[in-house]
Design an enzyme around this catalytic site. Structure first.
Site, PDB file in Angstrom:
ATOM      1  N   HIS A   1       0.883  -1.170   0.000  1.00 30.01           N
ATOM      2  CA  HIS A   1       0.000   0.000   0.000  1.00 30.01           C
ATOM      3  C   HIS A   1       0.913   1.210   0.000  1.00 30.01           C
ATOM      4  CE1 HIS A   1      -2.889   3.032   1.077  1.00 30.01           C
ATOM      5  NE2 HIS A   1      -3.866   2.159   0.882  1.00 30.01           N
TER       6      HIS A   1
ATOM      7  N   ARG B   1      -2.009   1.063  -7.052  1.00 33.05           N
ATOM      8  CA  ARG B   1      -1.134   1.001  -5.886  1.00 33.05           C
ATOM      9  C   ARG B   1       0.302   0.612  -6.227  1.00 33.05           C
ATOM     10  NH1 ARG B   1      -5.462  -1.672  -1.635  1.00 33.05           N
ATOM     11  NH2 ARG B   1      -6.534   0.295  -1.306  1.00 33.05           N
TER      12      ARG B   1
ATOM     13  N   ARG C   1      -6.496  10.609  -1.119  1.00 36.99           N
ATOM     14  CA  ARG C   1      -6.085  11.066  -2.460  1.00 36.99           C
ATOM     15  C   ARG C   1      -7.304  11.181  -3.368  1.00 36.99           C
ATOM     16  NH1 ARG C   1      -2.595   6.539  -3.930  1.00 36.99           N
ATOM     17  NH2 ARG C   1      -3.122   5.674  -1.903  1.00 36.99           N
TER      18      ARG C   1
ATOM     19  N   HIS D   1       0.688  -5.025   2.014  1.00 32.99           N
ATOM     20  CA  HIS D   1      -0.726  -4.776   2.273  1.00 32.99           C
ATOM     21  C   HIS D   1      -1.600  -5.984   1.974  1.00 32.99           C
ATOM     22  CE1 HIS D   1      -4.239  -2.493   2.973  1.00 32.99           C
ATOM     23  NE2 HIS D   1      -4.636  -2.457   1.719  1.00 32.99           N
ATOM     24  N   HIS D   2      -1.530  -6.481   0.761  1.00 34.05           N
ATOM     25  CA  HIS D   2      -2.480  -7.535   0.366  1.00 34.05           C
ATOM     26  C   HIS D   2      -1.731  -8.605  -0.416  1.00 34.05           C
ATOM     27  CE1 HIS D   2      -6.734  -8.682  -0.484  1.00 34.05           C
ATOM     28  NE2 HIS D   2      -6.153  -9.334  -1.478  1.00 34.05           N
TER      29      HIS D   2
ATOM     30  N   GLU E   1      -6.804   5.380   0.605  1.00 32.93           N
ATOM     31  CA  GLU E   1      -6.708   5.948  -0.730  1.00 32.93           C
ATOM     32  C   GLU E   1      -7.749   7.053  -0.932  1.00 32.93           C
ATOM     33  OE1 GLU E   1      -5.941   2.512  -3.063  1.00 32.93           O
ATOM     34  OE2 GLU E   1      -6.868   3.465  -4.783  1.00 32.93           O
TER      35      GLU E   1
ATOM     36  N   ARG F   1      -4.370  -5.436  -6.771  1.00 36.43           N
ATOM     37  CA  ARG F   1      -5.762  -5.295  -6.356  1.00 36.43           C
ATOM     38  C   ARG F   1      -6.159  -3.833  -6.306  1.00 36.43           C
ATOM     39  NH1 ARG F   1      -8.311  -3.988  -1.814  1.00 36.43           N
ATOM     40  NH2 ARG F   1      -6.487  -4.090  -0.453  1.00 36.43           N
TER      41      ARG F   1
END
Ligand code: ADP
Length: 595
Positions: free
Chosen positions: A278, A315, A294, A417-418, A291, A457
């Site tokens: 992220h 990302r 932004r 992050h993911h 996010e 993602r």
């Protein structure tokens, strides 16, 4: 109307996993693994967003004997940390706002964001079921009604709570309440160790362990919903060596157990090396700036005070761009208009990680950036915003000119992050083995699976994923049970209130349910205290905004002590002093009315 950003911690839903009548004992010599073996029609592994959704959907379809096992002391997993929202196309909320979206466009954006590595059939299933997912969450008591812009989406598609607060606490609170209302037992502190299969490879149950030992829950179907492996540095580095030493935004239970268990029974895996960072995570306390900051107008500037990327890029692109800047860090810069547009920002400000000033130059001085350079960047951006074109980086959505004092900045750098890769599933959430066949009785949903997100993602697609595929997995598991003997009476029963933690001293409060508010590190903490027969038997935290794992440790440490000792004068948890104190104050306030 004030909508509480609630985080209902199911701490008091600790259950006793016993066969037969509730009075059997788990203590002493009779507690051999054999006596604790039990059964259910469906075992869901993991009480995060995907697991709880699957369990609820199965019961809504008619399942009668479902149990969730969760290794942590609380439910919610990474889902509770989710800040963005749920991406959905062709919803009534988009229609209300005049947003033209389509299933095809959501598929196109998701495939593009995922660099076409995604399994298109899964992406289409995601998009086709996304509007129904929004309705389902709202139908079970959730709140997704505001539609916003997010990175990688061509139109406003992310659905969020009315008060624009983070989606995770709302979702997990809603799921917790529904799980409780439907009487679905959640065995907390219970870790799945192994998925059991017969000689044909069909699922027969799950071997689990808790503080007292190991036992088996025999089952017809299993839903694997253990989440990702972003908090398992060895596994991360095994699949993507260049992420060695990276921080993580993940909760400590995201260790990839599901990957290991599925591998043992021959499951196939996809895209394991696809691990997302992220871009905007505070390097000191790992707070993730959603996010949405932004999306609602903030820009990113480097330590030289210059923009360096289209802030609404995906990302992976934004993360890579940040890593090229001085110290591999940058500042997220926004103004009062952005702050006013997004409640999540209050949490960052309360946490003390945001610099603020009445002027751009003053802000620059605070963050050690050349004031003239930052002023020039901001003036230039205001001009781009007015003309609607960003000649430098091609940013299309520029919501505000960033000219309204005060001005704010938060330091950020990318963090793990993911984990996009995982167990291979088909569009029915059935797990596929290495030979390309379905593993009978095994379903999977959420971050443990791979294929939906491809190489990257999009924000808002994880929550879509857990609700859409959680529901499909729950329905599929129940249908499978019906084809294989049908439903049975529940063997493991949900606790009715007191749970495992019991008062150790007598007390004399007035019976009832009381609410109290205390002050935590990141904002107010609200608790609901249940008094029965004079004693505090249950404490639920219904609102908390403290960041990271702090609240988990505080809740885990403080609440059982209060119940056992029947007083709020208990020890604070090291490293979580303010949160512990906030919980104790909230309970004390609630109990004032119970005296
Ligand atoms: P998702 O978003 O896919 O639902 P989450 O991270 O929100 O993923 O939830 C996954 C849940 O699964 C977490 O609460 C985690 O603690 C739990 N979990 C992970 N491994 C196990 C395990 N071996 N046994 C039981 N629960 C597990």
């Amino acid at each position: 109307m004030k909508k509480i950003s609630a985080l209902l911690l199911a701490l008091t839903m600790v259950l006793t996993p016993l066969t037969g009548c509730g009075s059997s004992s788990t203590n002493g010599a009779s507690d051999t693994p054999a006596t604790r073996d039990t059964s259910a029609d469906i075992v869901v592994i993991g009480a995060g967003g995907a697991g709880m959704t699957a369990a609820i959907q199965a019961v809504q379809d008619g399942a009668t004997n479902v149990v969730i096992v969760e290794k942590m002391p609380i439910t919610g997993g990474n889902s509770v940390r989710s800040t963005g929202g749920l991406n959905a196309a062709e919803t009534k909320y988009q229609e209300r706002d005049g947003i033209e979206d389509s299933i095809d466009l959501m598929v196109e954006d998701t495939m593009k964001g995922g660099k076409n590595l995604n399994d298109e059939a899964l992406v289409r299933t995601l998009a086709e079921n996304s509007a129904a997912a929004v309705d389902w969450v709202n139908d079970i008591g959730g709140d997704l009604s505001v539609v916003g812009m997010f990175g990688g989406a061509s139109v406003k598609r992310i659905h969020r709570p009315t008060d624009t607060s983070a989606v995770g606490p709302m979702l997990v609170t809603t799921l917790n309440k529904k799980v409780k209302e439907l009487g679905i037992p959640v065995l907390l502190n219970t870790k799945a160790e192994e998925i059991l299969v017969d000689s044909n490879g069909a699922v027969t149950g799950v071997k689990v362990s808790d503080a007292e030992g190991t036992y088996t829950i025999n089952a017809k179907a299993v839903v694997l919903a253990t989440g990702g492996f972003g908090a398992n540095p060895e596994m991360v580095v095994k699949y993507k060596p260049d992420l060695a030493g990276f921080d993580t935004t993940n909760h400590k239970g995201a260790t990839g157990d599901g990957i290991v268990m599925a591998e043992k029974i021959g499951a196939a895996f996809v895209d394991m090396e696809q691990i997302q960072t992220h871009p905007t995570v505070n390097p000191t306390d790992q707070t993730m700036y959603t996010e949405g900051v932004r999306g609602n107008g903030a820009i990113l500037v480097n330590k030289e005070g210059k923009r360096f990327v289209n802030e609404l890029e995906t990302r992976d692109v934004v993360s890579a761009a940040i890593l090229e800047q001085t110290d591999g860090q940058c500042y997220l810069v926004f103004d009062q208009a952005v702050r006013d547009s997004l409640k999540a920002i209050e949490e960052y400000i309360n946490a003390g990680i945001i610099f603020e000033s009445d002027t751009v130059e003053g802000l620059a001085e605070q963050i050690g950036v050349d004031p003239a350079a930052l002023k020039e960047t901001m003036d230039q951006y205001a001009g781009y915003q007015a003309s609607g074109t960003d000649p430098d980086f091609g940013r299309e959505s520029m919501e505000v000119p960033l000219t309204k004092a005060k001005f704010y900045a938060g330091l950020c750098a990318p963090a793990i992050h993911h984990t996009m890769g995982g167990v291979k599933i088909n569009t029915q959430a059935q797990v596929i083995n290495t030979e390309g066949n379905v593993i009978p009785g095994l379903f999977a949903a959420g971050e443990v699976t791979g294929g939906v997100h491809g190489a990257n993602r999009l924000g808002g697609n994880a929550v879509a994923d857990i609700v859409v595929f959680g529901r499909i997995a729950g329905s599929g598991a129940h249908a499978y049970v019906m084809e294989n003997g049908g439903t049975t009476e529940p063997v493991i029963k949900a606790a009715t209130g007191t749970g495992e933690v019991k008062p150790e001293v007598e007390a004399n409060f007035k019976d009832g349910t009381y609410t109290g508010v205390g002050q935590g590190k990141g904002g107010p903490i609200t608790v609901e205290v249940v008094v029965k027969d004079g004693e505090v038997v249950e404490i639920n935290v219904t609102e908390i905004s403290d960041t990271k794992g702090i609240y988990e440790n505080a809740v885990e440490g403080v609440i059982p002590q209060i119940i056992k000792k029947q007083t709020t004068e208990v020890d604070v948890v090291g490293g979580a002093t303010l949160t512990s104190q906030g919980i104790m104050d909230a309970v004390a306030k609630a109990l004032e009315a119970a005296k």
